[in-house]
Design a protein around this motif. Structure first.
Motif, short mmCIF file in Angstrom:
data_model
loop_
_atom_site.label_atom_id
_atom_site.label_comp_id
_atom_site.label_asym_id
_atom_site.label_seq_id
_atom_site.Cartn_x
_atom_site.Cartn_y
_atom_site.Cartn_z
N ASP A 148 0.83 -1.21 0.00
CA ASP A 148 0.00 0.00 0.00
C ASP A 148 0.86 1.26 0.00
N LEU A 149 2.02 1.20 0.66
CA LEU A 149 2.95 2.32 0.58
C LEU A 149 3.41 2.53 -0.86
N GLU A 150 3.74 1.41 -1.51
CA GLU A 150 4.21 1.48 -2.90
C GLU A 150 3.12 2.01 -3.81
N ALA A 151 1.87 1.59 -3.55
CA ALA A 151 0.74 2.01 -4.39
C ALA A 151 0.17 3.36 -3.97
N LYS A 152 0.72 3.94 -2.90
CA LYS A 152 0.23 5.22 -2.37
C LYS A 152 -1.27 5.14 -2.06
N LYS A 153 -1.61 4.11 -1.28
CA LYS A 153 -3.01 3.84 -0.99
C LYS A 153 -3.24 3.82 0.51
N ILE A 154 -4.34 4.44 0.94
CA ILE A 154 -4.74 4.43 2.35
C ILE A 154 -5.93 3.49 2.50
N PHE A 177 -3.72 12.09 6.10
CA PHE A 177 -2.61 11.36 5.48
C PHE A 177 -2.67 11.48 3.96
N ALA A 178 -3.86 11.39 3.40
CA ALA A 178 -4.00 11.55 1.95
C ALA A 178 -3.47 12.90 1.50
N CYS A 179 -3.76 13.91 2.30
CA CYS A 179 -3.36 15.28 2.00
C CYS A 179 -1.85 15.47 2.17
N GLN A 180 -1.32 14.98 3.28
CA GLN A 180 0.11 15.16 3.56
C GLN A 180 1.00 14.35 2.63
N LEU A 181 0.59 13.11 2.36
CA LEU A 181 1.46 12.18 1.63
C LEU A 181 1.19 12.14 0.13
N GLY A 182 0.07 12.74 -0.31
CA GLY A 182 -0.30 12.64 -1.71
C GLY A 182 -0.81 11.25 -2.07
N PHE A 183 -1.43 10.56 -1.10
CA PHE A 183 -1.97 9.21 -1.31
C PHE A 183 -3.45 9.29 -1.69
N THR A 184 -3.97 8.15 -2.17
CA THR A 184 -5.39 8.01 -2.50
C THR A 184 -6.05 7.11 -1.46
N ILE A 185 -7.25 7.49 -1.05
CA ILE A 185 -7.99 6.65 -0.10
C ILE A 185 -8.72 5.56 -0.88
N ASP A 186 -8.52 4.32 -0.46
CA ASP A 186 -9.16 3.17 -1.10
C ASP A 186 -10.69 3.36 -1.11
N PRO A 187 -11.37 2.98 -2.19
CA PRO A 187 -12.82 3.19 -2.28
C PRO A 187 -13.61 2.61 -1.10
N SER A 188 -13.23 1.41 -0.63
CA SER A 188 -13.97 0.82 0.48
C SER A 188 -13.74 1.62 1.76
N LEU A 212 -7.40 19.39 11.48
CA LEU A 212 -7.61 20.48 10.51
C LEU A 212 -6.33 21.28 10.31
N HIS A 213 -5.61 21.54 11.40
CA HIS A 213 -4.35 22.27 11.28
C HIS A 213 -3.38 21.51 10.38
N LYS A 214 -3.30 20.20 10.55
CA LYS A 214 -2.35 19.41 9.76
C LYS A 214 -2.76 19.37 8.29
N ILE A 215 -4.06 19.36 8.04
CA ILE A 215 -4.55 19.46 6.65
C ILE A 215 -4.17 20.82 6.07
N MET A 216 -4.39 21.87 6.87
CA MET A 216 -4.10 23.23 6.39
C MET A 216 -2.61 23.45 6.14
N LEU A 217 -1.76 22.73 6.86
CA LEU A 217 -0.31 22.89 6.70
C LEU A 217 0.29 21.96 5.64
N SER A 218 -0.55 21.15 5.00
CA SER A 218 -0.05 20.23 3.98
C SER A 218 0.28 21.01 2.70
N PRO A 219 1.04 20.39 1.79
CA PRO A 219 1.46 21.11 0.58
C PRO A 219 0.28 21.62 -0.25
N LYS A 220 -0.82 20.87 -0.30
CA LYS A 220 -1.99 21.28 -1.08
C LYS A 220 -3.24 21.02 -0.25
#
Length: 470
Positions: A148-154, A177-188, A212-220
């Motif tokens: 999942d790390l390799e696939a960038k999947k949460i 985590f999706a926001c900070q790491l640039g990962f995708t959340i699994d559909p399920s 919320l603070h950590k989301i706001m401080l993420s790159p995007k």
């Protein structure tokens, strides 16, 4: 798979391993530190899980460090922590948890490493590194977290419904985590968040604000803000922002979607500044638009006074999220003033108007201009270029007037105390009238910004009020 232990980790890992062996406790590095090291991200928080007494292990490690390290014990939670160089190391005994439906506080009992990994929020956080002699350095990965790390999947290690119902804060952590790491959340997993979104109501506002603070401080930040919207969590954590969604059309005229405009502004600003509270000002700058939206037959859709209405909404949002009072005035000021520089670029700029914005914004004038420049979200490059040029011209005018008038953090030279002393009066309406008249005369350029001219204006206004020096 063998974890590649770096030189700066080797000593502390071996010391923990030796202490654990002496106590007979199987011991592992778990969670975020493992994840971040595999992603080549910096991490200073080291979580140690032992199948035994975590407090006892922490004390033995602390005693064996040179110089001896002070151990902080949290008996209620069965954890202990110590600092070693730049690492914050926490020790806990492996445990398993069970939850009631009305609380996120679990019933905890001792367990195995497997039990401890089962209670983790996501597969990428369930990875463990063995510190045991027979398999030292091996990665223990029961849920394919490496894949999942390799696939960038949460994805949750167990059923998403149970994971999020047990601890609803995990829903916001997943989005973060999706926001900070640039990962995708699994559909399920994403469906699990949507299905359990109302459970967020049992989480304290302080914990929600931290995420919320950590989301706001993420790159995007827009990645996280969109996910909050898509999952329905936004209506629980920031309903004022959710109210900005949607587009109405009347007589062929429609307004922009102010939610998507806002998150674009936050992204724009994040490219210019890493300041958390300036990003919050961007998030809340148009918060008053839902309440001020009106259709006018001649003008179309309007949002008159949304800046003032939004500024009045900021304190309630800060109180609900338990945000710090010392940042409230700053964010409120920027929300209240964010339209002013725009209006100054749409007309011939008078020195008086520039003096006023310098006076009202004070030391935050540069942040205000950064917010305004970030508020340009047009897809027309010519428009963007023109707006930015207008702001650049306004900045130059501000710099010139600031150099001559020194109005940043300026206080009028005539104080209320001086007025009362001069005329032998007590605090009263007359004092306010005189102070305001002197201030306005300086801001309008009618008199210079110096004590002599200000004193002359004070005497003039006082005479009109039938007040005379004592």
């Amino acid at each position: 798979m063998i974890f590649q232990i770096r030189d700066n980790e080797r000593k502390i890992f071996e010391l923990i391993s030796r202490a654990a062996s002496e106590l007979g406790y199987p011991t592992y590095v778990v969670g975020g530190y493992v994840r971040d090291r595999l992603l080549a991200r910096p991490s200073k928080d080291l979580d140690i899980v032992c199948v035994g007494n975590g407090i006892e292990l922490a004390k033995r490690v602390g005693n064996s460090l040179h110089p001896r390290s002070r151990v902080t014990v949290y008996k209620r939670f069965g954890t202990a922590a110590l600092k070693h160089r730049d690492l914050e190391i926490e020790f806990v005994g492996a445990r398993k948890e069970s939850y009631r439906s009305d609380s996120r506080k679990p019933t905890v009992e001792s367990g195995s490493l497997s039990d401890d990994q089962n209670r983790r929020d996501f597969t990428i956080n369930a990875l463990a590194i063995s510190l045991n002699e027979h398999d030292y350095g091996n990665i223990v990965d029961p849920f394919n977290g490496l894949e999942d790390l390799e696939a960038k999947k949460i994805i949750t290690p167990l059923d998403p419904g149970k994971t999020f119902s047990d601890d609803p804060l995990r829903m916001m952590r997943g989005i973060r985590f999706a926001c900070q790491l640039g990962f995708t959340i699994d559909p399920s997993t994403l469906k699990g968040i949507k299905d359990n979104r109302d459970r967020i109501k049992i989480i304290s506002w302080e914990r929600i604000a931290t995420e919320l603070h950590k989301i706001m401080l993420s790159p995007k930040p827009s990645v996280g803000l969109r996910l909050l919207n898509d999952t329905g969590l936004l209506e629980y954590v920031l309903p004022e922002l959710a109210a900005l969604r949607g587009v109405e059309s009347r007589n062929g005229r429609k307004h922009k979607d102010n939610f998507f405009h806002t998150i674009k502004v936050v992204d724009n600003l994040s490219e210019r500044s890493s300041d958390l509270w300036l990003r919050w000002a961007a998030l809340l700058h148009d918060i008053g638009k839902a309440r001020t939206k009106r259709w006018e037959s001649t003008a179309g859709w309007t949002f008159h006074a949304h800046d003032a209405v939004g500024a009045n909404m900021v304190p309630r949002i800060f109180r609900r999220l338990r945000l710090p009072n010392d940042k409230l005035k700053y964010v409120q000021k920027l929300v209240a003033l964010h339209q002013r520089p725009i209006s100054l670029t749409q007309e011939e700029i008078s020195d008086s108007a520039v003096r006023r914005i310098l006076y009202e914004a004070g030391e935050d004038i540069d942040d205000l201009m950064t917010l305004c420049e970030s508020d340009i979200t047009s897809k027309n490059p010519q428009k963007v270029k023109r707006y930015l040029e207008n702001y650049e011209f306004l900045r130059a005018r501000m710099a010139a007037i600031e150099e001559s008038d020194h109005l940043r953090n300026w206080q009028p030279p005539i104080s209320g105390e001086l007025i009362m002393e001069t005329f032998g009066i007590k605090p009263s309406r007359q004092v306010g009238i005189i102070k305001d008249a002197v201030r306005e005369a300086i801001l309008d350029g009618d008199i210079p910004n110096d004590l002599e001219a200000a004193r002359g204006k004070m005497l003039e206004v006082a005479a009109e009020l039938s007040l005379f020096p004592v």
